[in-house]
Design a protein around this motif. Structure first.
Motif, short mmCIF file in Angstrom:
data_model
loop_
_atom_site.label_atom_id
_atom_site.label_comp_id
_atom_site.label_asym_id
_atom_site.label_seq_id
_atom_site.Cartn_x
_atom_site.Cartn_y
_atom_site.Cartn_z
N VAL A 76 -2.40 14.80 8.03
CA VAL A 76 -1.04 14.30 7.87
C VAL A 76 -0.24 14.41 9.16
N ARG A 77 -0.73 15.18 10.13
CA ARG A 77 -0.04 15.28 11.42
C ARG A 77 -0.36 14.11 12.34
N SER A 78 -1.37 13.35 11.99
CA SER A 78 -1.77 12.17 12.78
C SER A 78 -2.46 11.20 11.84
N MET A 79 -1.68 10.47 11.06
CA MET A 79 -2.24 9.67 9.98
C MET A 79 -2.89 8.40 10.51
N PRO A 80 -4.00 7.99 9.90
CA PRO A 80 -4.80 6.85 10.41
C PRO A 80 -4.27 5.50 9.95
N TYR A 81 -2.97 5.26 10.18
CA TYR A 81 -2.36 3.99 9.78
C TYR A 81 -1.53 3.45 10.94
N GLU A 82 -1.45 2.13 11.01
CA GLU A 82 -0.64 1.50 12.04
C GLU A 82 0.85 1.73 11.78
N ASP A 83 1.64 1.57 12.82
CA ASP A 83 3.09 1.67 12.67
C ASP A 83 3.58 0.68 11.61
N GLY A 84 4.38 1.18 10.66
CA GLY A 84 4.98 0.31 9.66
C GLY A 84 4.02 -0.31 8.67
N LEU A 95 2.79 0.91 5.82
CA LEU A 95 2.84 1.36 4.43
C LEU A 95 4.19 1.09 3.78
N GLY A 96 4.13 0.77 2.50
CA GLY A 96 5.36 0.60 1.74
C GLY A 96 5.87 1.90 1.14
N GLY A 97 4.98 2.88 0.97
CA GLY A 97 5.39 4.15 0.39
C GLY A 97 4.45 5.28 0.76
N ILE A 98 4.99 6.48 0.85
CA ILE A 98 4.21 7.68 1.10
C ILE A 98 4.68 8.76 0.15
N ILE A 99 3.72 9.43 -0.49
CA ILE A 99 4.00 10.55 -1.37
C ILE A 99 3.47 11.81 -0.70
N SER A 100 4.26 12.87 -0.75
CA SER A 100 3.85 14.15 -0.17
C SER A 100 4.34 15.26 -1.09
N PHE A 101 3.46 15.75 -1.95
CA PHE A 101 3.84 16.78 -2.91
C PHE A 101 3.26 18.13 -2.50
N GLY A 102 4.12 19.05 -2.13
CA GLY A 102 3.68 20.41 -1.83
C GLY A 102 2.76 20.49 -0.63
N VAL A 103 3.11 19.83 0.46
CA VAL A 103 2.26 19.77 1.65
C VAL A 103 2.97 20.36 2.87
N VAL A 104 4.11 19.80 3.24
CA VAL A 104 4.71 20.11 4.55
C VAL A 104 5.18 21.55 4.67
N GLU A 105 5.42 22.22 3.55
CA GLU A 105 5.89 23.61 3.61
C GLU A 105 4.85 24.59 4.14
N ARG A 122 6.90 6.92 10.93
CA ARG A 122 6.17 5.95 11.75
C ARG A 122 5.33 5.01 10.89
N CYS A 123 4.68 5.56 9.89
CA CYS A 123 3.75 4.77 9.08
C CYS A 123 4.45 3.89 8.06
N LEU A 124 5.71 4.18 7.75
CA LEU A 124 6.45 3.37 6.79
C LEU A 124 7.06 2.16 7.46
N ARG A 125 7.04 1.04 6.76
CA ARG A 125 7.79 -0.13 7.24
C ARG A 125 9.28 0.20 7.11
N ARG A 135 0.83 -1.20 0.00
CA ARG A 135 0.00 0.00 0.00
C ARG A 135 0.87 1.26 0.00
N VAL A 136 0.52 2.18 -0.90
CA VAL A 136 1.15 3.50 -1.00
C VAL A 136 0.08 4.53 -0.70
N VAL A 137 0.42 5.56 0.06
CA VAL A 137 -0.53 6.63 0.39
C VAL A 137 0.02 7.96 -0.10
N GLU A 138 -0.84 8.73 -0.77
CA GLU A 138 -0.48 10.12 -1.03
C GLU A 138 -1.05 10.94 0.12
N ALA A 139 -0.17 11.47 0.95
CA ALA A 139 -0.56 12.21 2.14
C ALA A 139 -0.72 13.68 1.79
#
Length: 278
Positions: free
Chosen positions: A124-132, A134-144, A160-163, A75-79
């Motif tokens: 994205v500050r408290s994502m609804p996924y268990e520890d580890g 996800l295999g991938g997370i994409i974050s385009f133009g968010v954290v800034e 935290r959410c990535l394996r 599973r990959v998530v775009e956050a």
């Protein structure tokens, strides 16, 4: 790529309406309207809704990077998925991908145009996924768009959410060599006299350090959006067109020239990192 640029224009140029750009020494800060709240993004994406961009493909600036580094069997998530372009384009290429966003109306609009897709309301500050999980997370133009403390929290949540060994692909506005040159001659303000904080632009060293502090190992640093980086910094692209050409055939070379030029003048910095432990 042309259709993607048209969708960006329809959504409004986020840079053009800023009130003040402030030189903070090691980064730039834009002040206009606070973008760290969900209401801002619901309004923003109404101008370029999922229904308008449902069939867009990914721009060449970063699609090959995504295809190469993201896992296809996890599973990959775009956050911060916005209007869902990246989610749908990746799913069409066989990825197991979910879109996460705190803009509830935008999430519902994505579900309406793409009932077979997976879209979730979440912060994205408290994502609804268990520890580890996800295999991938994409974050385009968010954290800034977030404060230093919240941005640190988001990056730690990503880890935290990535394996262990999972991959994060993150982009932020780039405090490029070209922007630093303009700052050195007083081209940006020293004080924010109007508007609310909108976003930061980071240097390569600064942002790589933030990612590594969150527990991820940076594997690749690139950049994209040279034409926009030049236009926004210098006010026009006449010199750039003279060097790279102005025809439609030359547009890809203008948008994404050799890496050395991308790292000098691009609008966005792109970082690929692995969660430590893998």
């Amino acid at each position: 790529d042309g259709a993607f640029r048209a969708a960006e224009r329809a959504g409004g140029d986020r840079m053009s309406a800023v009130t003040t750009i402030v030189n903070e020494g090691n980064r730039l800060a834009w002040y206009r309207r606070a973008a760290s709240v969900s209401e801002y993004w619901d309004r923003h994406w109404e101008a370029s809704p999922p229904a308008y961009v449902r069939n867009l493909t990914l721009p060449s600036w970063y699609r090959e990077t995504l295809y190469r580094v993201l896992p296809r069997d996890e599973r990959v998530v775009e956050a911060g998925c916005g209007n869902g372009v990246v989610v749908r384009a990746l799913r069409d290429r066989g990825f197991d991908v979910e879109g996460l966003d705190f803009a509830e109306r935008t999430v519902e609009a994505n579900r309406s145009v793409d009932p077979a897709g997976s879209y979730r309301v979440g912060d994205v500050r408290s994502m609804p996924y268990e520890d580890g999980a996800l295999g991938g997370i994409i974050s385009f133009g968010v954290v800034e768009h977030f404060s230093d403390d919240d941005r640190s929290l988001i990056l730690r949540e990503t880890r935290r959410c990535l394996r262990p060994g999972g991959v994060a692909v993150i982009s932020v506005p780039f405090y490029s060599m070209l922007r630093r040159a303009r700052a050195a001659v007083g081209g940006f303000s020293r004080t924010a006299d109007a508007g609310e904080f909108y976003q930061y632009a980071f240097s390569k060293r600064d942002f790589v350090g933030q990612v590594e502090t969150a527990g991820m190992r940076v594997e690749l640093v690139d950049a994209y959006g040279v034409r926009k980086g030049v236009k926004d910094t210098l006010g026009n692209t006449a010199l750039f067109r003279a060097v790279f050409g102005a025809s439609e055939q030359e547009r890809p070379r203008m948008d994404h020239p050799p890496r050395c030029l991308r790292l000098m003048a691009s609008h966005m910095l792109l970082v690929v990192a692995r969660a430590e432990g893998g």
